[in-house]
Write a protein that holds these residues in place. Sequence first.
Motif, PDB file in Angstrom:
ATOM      1  N   GLU A  77      54.067  30.689  33.452  1.00  0.00           N
ATOM      2  CA  GLU A  77      54.850  31.345  34.664  1.00  0.00           C
ATOM      3  C   GLU A  77      55.634  32.761  34.287  1.00  0.00           C
ATOM      4  OE1 GLU A  77      55.640  27.078  36.769  1.00  0.00           O
ATOM      5  OE2 GLU A  77      56.918  27.816  35.380  1.00  0.00           O
ATOM      6  N   THR A  78      55.671  33.028  33.254  1.00  0.00           N
ATOM      7  CA  THR A  78      56.624  34.249  32.938  1.00  0.00           C
ATOM      8  C   THR A  78      55.759  35.274  32.715  1.00  0.00           C
ATOM      9  OG1 THR A  78      56.550  33.608  30.466  1.00  0.00           O
ATOM     10  CG2 THR A  78      58.287  32.963  31.901  1.00  0.00           C
ATOM     11  N   GLN A  79      54.281  35.187  32.658  1.00  0.00           N
ATOM     12  CA  GLN A  79      53.308  36.316  32.380  1.00  0.00           C
ATOM     13  C   GLN A  79      52.620  36.931  33.579  1.00  0.00           C
ATOM     14  OE1 GLN A  79      53.033  37.111  28.928  1.00  0.00           O
ATOM     15  NE2 GLN A  79      54.705  35.467  28.991  1.00  0.00           N
ATOM     16  N   ARG A  81      49.696  38.117  36.042  1.00  0.00           N
ATOM     17  CA  ARG A  81      48.503  37.179  36.340  1.00  0.00           C
ATOM     18  C   ARG A  81      47.467  38.183  36.185  1.00  0.00           C
ATOM     19  NH1 ARG A  81      48.925  32.940  40.216  1.00  0.00           N
ATOM     20  NH2 ARG A  81      50.985  31.908  39.772  1.00  0.00           N
ATOM     21  N   THR A  82      46.874  38.559  34.831  1.00  0.00           N
ATOM     22  CA  THR A  82      45.900  39.218  34.285  1.00  0.00           C
ATOM     23  C   THR A  82      44.684  38.274  33.785  1.00  0.00           C
ATOM     24  OG1 THR A  82      46.987  39.669  32.275  1.00  0.00           O
ATOM     25  CG2 THR A  82      47.430  41.101  33.947  1.00  0.00           C
ATOM     26  N   ALA A  83      43.579  39.008  33.692  1.00  0.00           N
ATOM     27  CA  ALA A  83      42.511  38.397  32.930  1.00  0.00           C
ATOM     28  C   ALA A  83      42.866  38.055  31.542  1.00  0.00           C
ATOM     29  CB  ALA A  83      41.094  39.186  32.908  1.00  0.00           C
ATOM     30  N   GLU A  84      43.644  38.960  30.893  1.00  0.00           N
ATOM     31  CA  GLU A  84      43.973  38.697  29.501  1.00  0.00           C
ATOM     32  C   GLU A  84      44.909  37.437  29.469  1.00  0.00           C
ATOM     33  OE1 GLU A  84      44.212  41.792  31.084  1.00  0.00           O
ATOM     34  OE2 GLU A  84      42.768  42.658  30.040  1.00  0.00           O
ATOM     35  N   LEU A 133      47.628  28.698  37.846  1.00  0.00           N
ATOM     36  CA  LEU A 133      48.117  29.841  37.038  1.00  0.00           C
ATOM     37  C   LEU A 133      46.870  30.671  36.774  1.00  0.00           C
ATOM     38  CD1 LEU A 133      51.060  28.071  35.314  1.00  0.00           C
ATOM     39  CD2 LEU A 133      51.112  30.069  36.858  1.00  0.00           C
ATOM     40  N   LEU A 134      45.640  29.991  36.885  1.00  0.00           N
ATOM     41  CA  LEU A 134      44.426  30.630  36.197  1.00  0.00           C
ATOM     42  C   LEU A 134      43.576  31.615  37.345  1.00  0.00           C
ATOM     43  CD1 LEU A 134      42.944  27.864  34.109  1.00  0.00           C
ATOM     44  CD2 LEU A 134      43.661  30.202  33.336  1.00  0.00           C
ATOM     45  N   SER A 135      44.415  31.748  38.397  1.00  0.00           N
ATOM     46  CA  SER A 135      44.080  32.434  39.780  1.00  0.00           C
ATOM     47  C   SER A 135      44.988  33.253  40.299  1.00  0.00           C
ATOM     48  CB  SER A 135      43.248  31.785  40.810  1.00  0.00           C
ATOM     49  OG  SER A 135      44.088  30.551  41.240  1.00  0.00           O
TER      50      SER A 135
END
Length: 198
Positions: A77-79, A81-84, A133-135
Amino acid sequence: MAKTQTRRTDTRQRIQDVALELFLDSGYDQTSLREIAERLEVTKAALYYHFKTKEDIVVALVERLTAPMDDLIAWAETQPRTAETRMEMLGRLTDALVDAEQIIRFMQENQAALRALSVGESFKTRMHAMSGLLSDDDAGLVDRIRAIGALFTVYFGTFASREFPEPPEEKRAALLQVAGELLSAGDVLPASDAVARA
């Protein structure tokens, strides 16, 4: 940690481990607290000191799986939303599941019993949070399904791949590869093309 607290923690761990063995051998519904106490070679009163009910034991078992999931959700939740970030999430999830294979197996084989317990619903809530969180927040249906597919590839794949003869690290890498391919499929093949080719 004081010696008494350490001993209590060790005893609780041993009770959970023995109960898990019995739940896997006989099923949750068919296993009684008396049988767990007998396998442990303790009195029911001694068992009650740590766990009053079978559900209390299951809650403790599932917490061994969900605590790292909670940590993962809080981190994600603090990152951005990127592919990495998404691949890092899946990698961290496979790490968390390494020591939980038996608990996952128990949950799979006792779904009907767990449905009536509070832990079943809380586990579903965590899985839903992770798939979200994966999208992206504005992701379309196809991308949301890809995210769920990637999550379940790692989760169920960890359980199912125990039948494969390859080394654990090889299986882990394969699960992450397939999950990553699911997540990145939208970048390679537009949804309309995917539907047309299906």
